[in-house]
Design a protein around this motif. Structure first.
Motif, mmCIF file in Angstrom:
data_model
loop_
_atom_site.group_PDB
_atom_site.id
_atom_site.type_symbol
_atom_site.label_atom_id
_atom_site.label_comp_id
_atom_site.label_asym_id
_atom_site.label_seq_id
_atom_site.Cartn_x
_atom_site.Cartn_y
_atom_site.Cartn_z
ATOM 1 N N THR A 167 -13.539 4.411 -3.345
ATOM 2 C CA THR A 167 -14.469 5.527 -3.174
ATOM 3 C C THR A 167 -15.111 5.942 -4.499
ATOM 4 O O THR A 167 -15.722 7.009 -4.583
ATOM 5 C CB THR A 167 -13.767 6.759 -2.567
ATOM 6 O OG1 THR A 167 -12.823 7.299 -3.522
ATOM 7 C CG2 THR A 167 -13.028 6.391 -1.287
ATOM 8 N N SER A 168 -14.991 5.109 -5.515
ATOM 9 C CA SER A 168 -15.546 5.433 -6.827
ATOM 10 C C SER A 168 -16.887 4.749 -7.043
ATOM 11 O O SER A 168 -17.041 3.551 -6.796
ATOM 12 C CB SER A 168 -14.585 4.999 -7.936
ATOM 13 O OG SER A 168 -15.200 5.106 -9.208
ATOM 14 N N GLU A 169 -17.854 5.502 -7.537
ATOM 15 C CA GLU A 169 -19.153 4.925 -7.868
ATOM 16 C C GLU A 169 -19.055 3.884 -8.972
ATOM 17 O O GLU A 169 -19.904 2.994 -9.059
ATOM 18 C CB GLU A 169 -20.108 6.030 -8.323
ATOM 19 C CG GLU A 169 -20.526 6.979 -7.227
ATOM 20 C CD GLU A 169 -21.652 7.884 -7.688
ATOM 21 O OE1 GLU A 169 -22.493 8.232 -6.855
ATOM 22 O OE2 GLU A 169 -21.687 8.234 -8.885
ATOM 23 N N HIS A 170 -18.027 3.983 -9.785
ATOM 24 C CA HIS A 170 -17.863 2.997 -10.854
ATOM 25 C C HIS A 170 -17.646 1.594 -10.277
ATOM 26 O O HIS A 170 -17.956 0.597 -10.926
ATOM 27 C CB HIS A 170 -16.691 3.376 -11.753
ATOM 28 C CG HIS A 170 -17.008 4.491 -12.706
ATOM 29 N ND1 HIS A 170 -17.814 4.319 -13.799
ATOM 30 C CD2 HIS A 170 -16.627 5.792 -12.724
ATOM 31 C CE1 HIS A 170 -17.913 5.452 -14.466
ATOM 32 N NE2 HIS A 170 -17.213 6.365 -13.832
ATOM 33 N N GLU A 171 -17.128 1.523 -9.068
ATOM 34 C CA GLU A 171 -16.913 0.221 -8.430
ATOM 35 C C GLU A 171 -18.229 -0.384 -7.925
ATOM 36 O O GLU A 171 -18.271 -1.562 -7.560
ATOM 37 C CB GLU A 171 -15.914 0.354 -7.279
ATOM 38 C CG GLU A 171 -14.513 0.744 -7.741
ATOM 39 C CD GLU A 171 -13.579 1.034 -6.593
ATOM 40 O OE1 GLU A 171 -13.326 0.116 -5.783
ATOM 41 O OE2 GLU A 171 -13.118 2.183 -6.481
#
Length: 249
Positions: A167-171
């Protein structure tokens, strides 16, 4: 051996009668426990269905994704990265961090202008694998537990700062944490963060987690976290004060 006459004319020992009585009692207790268990399960189901908590809580929904509007995908604690989201093609930065190659030209242009203004920006965190994201969350949970928080409370506090894996935008490769080069805390990056707050939209980036929007974004205020959404959307959000969640509805 003591015996007693039953209603049907049969003779039973007191031990037989006691065993029969115990079986009846056990049956009644079992029925009551069964009803209680059913009520508890129904309560847990309702809690999961309507409050999103407990063992019957639904899984995190997949974010909506369209290749034609890839820069506007909304990933947060309520919308995980969809299963069909393609692995990003990455461009490696000079300090070893990587970003989605599609955002690199605008990121480089923004950094060039920041340096021309006498600032010293650095991408301190960008693309992360799911495994790295999980490690970061586990480390944050451990820190809160080490300070005396229960495991549940530690996870709640940690999730305000570090997203659950998936759920991380970094992914996505579309988010960057930007600070002053060599900074050891946010106080060292005040000038860089102020410039970004004023100008990042011109390059297609938005402050992803602004003040007073935690209920909307699911994250506490982060002055360093910027997300690429494209020039048109960034301009619209800058002028309206909307978050990505509000803009992309």
């Amino acid at each position: 051996m003591e015996r007693m006459m039953t209603g049907d004319g049969r003779v039973r020992t007191f031990a037989e009668c006691r065993n029969r009585r115990n079986r009846r009692t056990l049956l009644r207790v079992s029925v009551v426990l069964g009803v209680l268990l059913a009520a508890i399960l129904a309560l847990l189901f309702c809690l999961g269905r309507f409050a999103g908590r407990g063992p019957f809580a639904p899984g995190v929904a997949q974010a909506k994704y369209s290749p034609s509007s890839w820069s506007l995908i909304v990933v947060n604690r309520w919308n995980r990265i969809p299963d069909d989201y393609p692995a990003p093609k990455l461009t490696r930065l000079s300090n070893g961090e990587s970003v989605d190659s599609r955002i690199y030209p605008d990121l480089q242009r923004m950094f060039d202008d920041m340096r021309a203004a006498g600032l010293h920006p650095e991408v301190t965190s960008a693309y992360r694998t799911e495994a790295v994201q999980r490690q970061l969350l586990d480390e944050k949970i451990f820190l809160y537990q080490n300070e005396g928080a229960s495991k549940e409370e530690a996870r709640r506090q940690a999730s305000q700062w570090v997203a659950e894996p998936g759920t991380s935008e970094h992914e996505l490769g579309l988010a960057v944490d930007i600070n002053a080069s060599g900074a050891t805390g946010t106080k060292d990056s005040v000038n860089e963060h102020q410039w970004l707050a004023d100008n990042a939209w011109r390059y297609g980036f938005i402050l992803r987690y602004p003040r007073g929007k935690t209920d909307v974004t699911g994250n506490a205020y982060e002055s360093w976290h910027y997300r690429y959404v494209g020039a048109e959307a960034a301009k619209a959000m800058h002028e309206s004060g909307q978050t990505l969640e509000e803009y992309a509805k």
